[in-house]
Design an enzyme around this catalytic site. Sequence first.
Site, PDB file in Angstrom:
ATOM      1  CD  GLU A 143      -2.860   6.692   3.612  1.00  0.00           C
ATOM      2  OE1 GLU A 143      -2.898   7.899   3.270  1.00  0.00           O
ATOM      3  OE2 GLU A 143      -3.442   5.804   2.989  1.00  0.00           O
ATOM      4  CD  GLU A 186      -3.018   7.838   9.975  1.00  0.00           C
ATOM      5  OE1 GLU A 186      -2.648   8.294   8.875  1.00  0.00           O
ATOM      6  OE2 GLU A 186      -4.127   8.093  10.480  1.00  0.00           O
ATOM      7  CB  CYS A 215      -5.117   9.844  -1.792  1.00  0.00           C
ATOM      8  SG  CYS A 215      -3.928   8.923  -0.877  1.00  0.00           S
ATOM      9  CB  SER A 268      -5.221   8.048   6.551  1.00  0.00           C
ATOM     10  OG  SER A 268      -3.980   8.727   6.612  1.00  0.00           O
ATOM     11  CE  LYS A 318      -6.179  15.163  -5.314  1.00  0.00           C
ATOM     12  NZ  LYS A 318      -5.716  14.767  -3.987  1.00  0.00           N
ATOM     13  CD  GLU A 373      -7.176  17.533  -1.144  1.00  0.00           C
ATOM     14  OE1 GLU A 373      -6.736  17.519  -2.307  1.00  0.00           O
ATOM     15  OE2 GLU A 373      -6.954  16.623  -0.326  1.00  0.00           O
ATOM     16  CD  GLU A 428      -9.976  21.580   6.406  1.00  0.00           C
ATOM     17  OE1 GLU A 428     -10.633  22.652   6.442  1.00  0.00           O
ATOM     18  OE2 GLU A 428     -10.459  20.511   6.037  1.00  0.00           O
ATOM     19  CB  CYS A 461      -6.318   9.615 -10.020  1.00  0.00           C
ATOM     20  SG  CYS A 461      -6.295   9.621  -8.226  1.00  0.00           S
TER      21      CYS A 461
END
Lengths: 596, 395
Positions: free
Chosen positions: A283, A286, A310, A330, A369, A372, A377, A526
């Site tokens: 990242e 990036e 994230c 990102s 999560k 996710e 994908e 988190c």
Amino acid sequence: MSNMVNLTINGIAVSVEEGQTILEAAEKLHIKIPTLCYHKDLCVAGNCRVCVVEQVGNNKLVASCAMPVSEGMEINTNTLKVRNCRKHIIELLLTEHNEECTKCYRNGHCELQELAAEYQITNQDFIDLVPDKNYTVDRISPAIEKDDSKCIRCQRCVRTCAEIQSVGAIAVAHKGSEMKISTVFDRALDEVVCTNCGQCIVHCPTGALTEKSYVEKVWDAIADPESHVVVQTAPAVRIGLGEELGFEPGTRVTGKMVSALRRLGFDSVLDTDFTADLTIMEEGTELLTRLKRALVEDDPDVALPMATSCSPGWVKYIEHKYPEYLPNLSTCKSPQQMFGALAKTYYAKNVKVDPQNIISVSIMPCTAKKYEANRPEMKDSGYKDVDFVLTTRELAVMIRQAGIEFEKLNDESFDSIMGTGSGAAVIFGATGGVMEAALRTAYEIVTGREVPFENLEILPVRGLEGVKEASIKIEGTVDDWKFLEGVELKCAITNGLENAHQLMDNIKNGESFYHFIEIMACPGGCLGGGGQPYPVDDEVRMKRMQAIYNEDSDLPIRKSHENPEIVQIYKEFLEEPLSHKSHKLLHTTYVKREQY
Amino acid sequence: MTTTKKQLHRIDLIFKNEQDCKEILRNALARSNQEVINEMVNSGLKGRGGAGFPTGLKWKLTAEQKVDEKFVICNADEGEPGTFKDREILTRVPHKVLSGMAVCAKIIGARKGYIYLRGEYKFLVPNLKKELRRFHDILDELGLDFRVEIFMGSGAYICGEESALFESMEGKRGEPRNKPPFPTEIGYMDKPTVINNVETLAHSYTILKYGAKKFRELGVKDSRGSKVFSVSGDTPIPGIYELELGMSVQDFVDDFGDGDTKAVQVGGASGFLVPRKRFGKTSIGYQGKLTGISLPTGGSMMIFNSSRSMYNVLNNYLDFFEEESCGQCTPCRVGCQQLLKGIKAVKRGEKPASYLDQLLKLTDTMKLTAKCGLGQSVANSFSSIVENFREEMIY
């Protein structure tokens, strides 16, 4: 200082600031008044009525959570009248409530159950209303289950979703006896704007909102001799797990957690911190690449500010609410998903296990999560990258089921490879942590020097405030990064989606400009995630945050790029950040979703 | 049972055809705010929606707020079962209501007013709009910066509760707010707001025209003036009547009953049922130091004769409340369901007769702990019916 108001509660004099409630005044005197709809994180609703108290001179009882103090007020919290009314209210709630406590996910962690025990509701004279209710249970989402038969209509979830998260996936529908908490057109949570953040779960007093549990599936995997079960643990789990198992909030239990995971039978106990460090490498690069395109190549298509990716709650939020900003996100997968993709490629190759036999489990402070891991994908390894996601709470369940005396465990260390993390990775668990970690590395890459903060602690990005801003002037750049000389890197950090909403609106209106923004869906980041122990408030979050930063400062390695396993993986496998292989395994795409 | 037919004195103030509102307004606006407030306070006018808060005091408290923006709202969400007088007032003398609003606006410093109109009264809108245009012209002529708009309700009973009404107007779910703060301080859009019932505003016109003294001559201590009643049920002469406050239920029944009156429900479903034996000891008015019991009412007077089953009457009310509770607070939402199911269970013999006593205790809790007047007042009809007609509940 504001005016002080004098009153008595149960005959004891107390003086509190004007505007405070009876409940707050009672707290000062260590008089506990039971509450259900009240939550320190939320606006006052005053709808459960269990906190009623007697005010001398008032022929009605008053809701102590909603009633402001006034001079000379005389309050009694424990009269016969008060107790009888409270008992009635608890009994009434129970008649609408599915009382199969022993079959409830929240058995033993339920505020209604506690209250019923406190008031010794041993027989139910009123009529059971449940049989006529046609309650439904929504189990469609891979992350959150909603069981209307457990709901007490306190609206804590509704206020959470609207006030803290600005999502509004759930709201009150219908009136009278039909009143319930519902979604748009009563659709499944999985089919609406819900971000799966799980804040509704940590604010729910009963078992009406819970995570979808994968504990049994993980036990099955561990029991299967064919399976090689690897487990990764997120930074915030190590400072939350102890709390769930009886320690004080903010107790760090990293070594005990590793030890417990090993005893549970995982074949390899690894660390999401490793891929958090990897995220910084990817990242960070990036970001620098985007800056180069914008500043050197004058590329008008480069999307700035770049936003962190994230937090899967935040990712789904932006997909729903600000899809025009998806290019700003990102392309890095979250540390969990990077880990998953590498577990079935790099790790599999390294330990010589057929990736087909690897079951990859993650322990997360998060319910999003779970969603996710189930995104279509997330299969770049050729398999489902992460098979099962457990919350901090679910791990505690497994530890209890296994009969492990957690507090007696010795500290153990993570396995390798993919078991080493830096201090920069640990702070991913707190709001501002990703920003701080990225700055520690990026600044050093660009200038060849450490960030100019004592002990590497970038204090302006830390803390629970809604939106934090920081800027860092880049000076003395090394040759490769000369184009950044003199650039003032502008950053913003926010936590909680209501704050994210404000920040995004500011960016959208052109009121603010940043190069890099860090957004975490949950309050505090988190550490305050939807998979963390309840109950939670800012005081608890602050303790957890302190634990995170202590963990960081105690680690020998504090910067992602200095993590030896990171150096190793680029040498042996990934080659360099943003390489072809990185792109294939560690980066992802996003989709535009509906507004409601 | 035969009684000598005695007629109560019919008052003709509210519906009197008076087209002098421009003059009344001109005079009222010329007076000092303090003077008008004093006039209102001295009149003894209390809220005619049923709750009976002194109107003058409400205006005064709102006027005292040092805030730029304030509102006047006319509560025309007339939803109490058996009440239909506001509809008539808005149909026949809307200009009186509007005049009351305008004077109030001037005193408290509001530039904007609303009529919150019950959803089912949509048919009144064309006429009201016509009236509003005329009225706004008058205001322009008199130089008062004040505009009134109609806001349509959507049919929920609870939205007649003032704070739920504000929520509804703000585009939110119609649920009562915590009090305090009261609307005089924080009302619509969190601004100080006077919210008055349709009839209250119409009475203020009368007071401004004829003076507080004349108004006070009507009625009794603590319950001054006249009141518009919606008379329905077992009566040969149902309809709308303006009568003096303070009358006894006996006098009312003598006038309006069919000779076989068993009970009168005063104040609609949320009010009290008065059984025959209490007709003489009960008067109609606000709680005060009158001898005997005094019952307030928003105007609904439902007369039941001996052919009526009081169980059915109560069942009907509870059906209504079970559905019309907003559902937010526990005592009201669950209490109403328990009461409804409870009387059915007793009737069917699934619960013993003594269960009624438990339900009465439950209504005590509802009265003490419900968040708003709706939940608190369910106890009124329940206890007055169950206590007086217990046999009818059981057999």
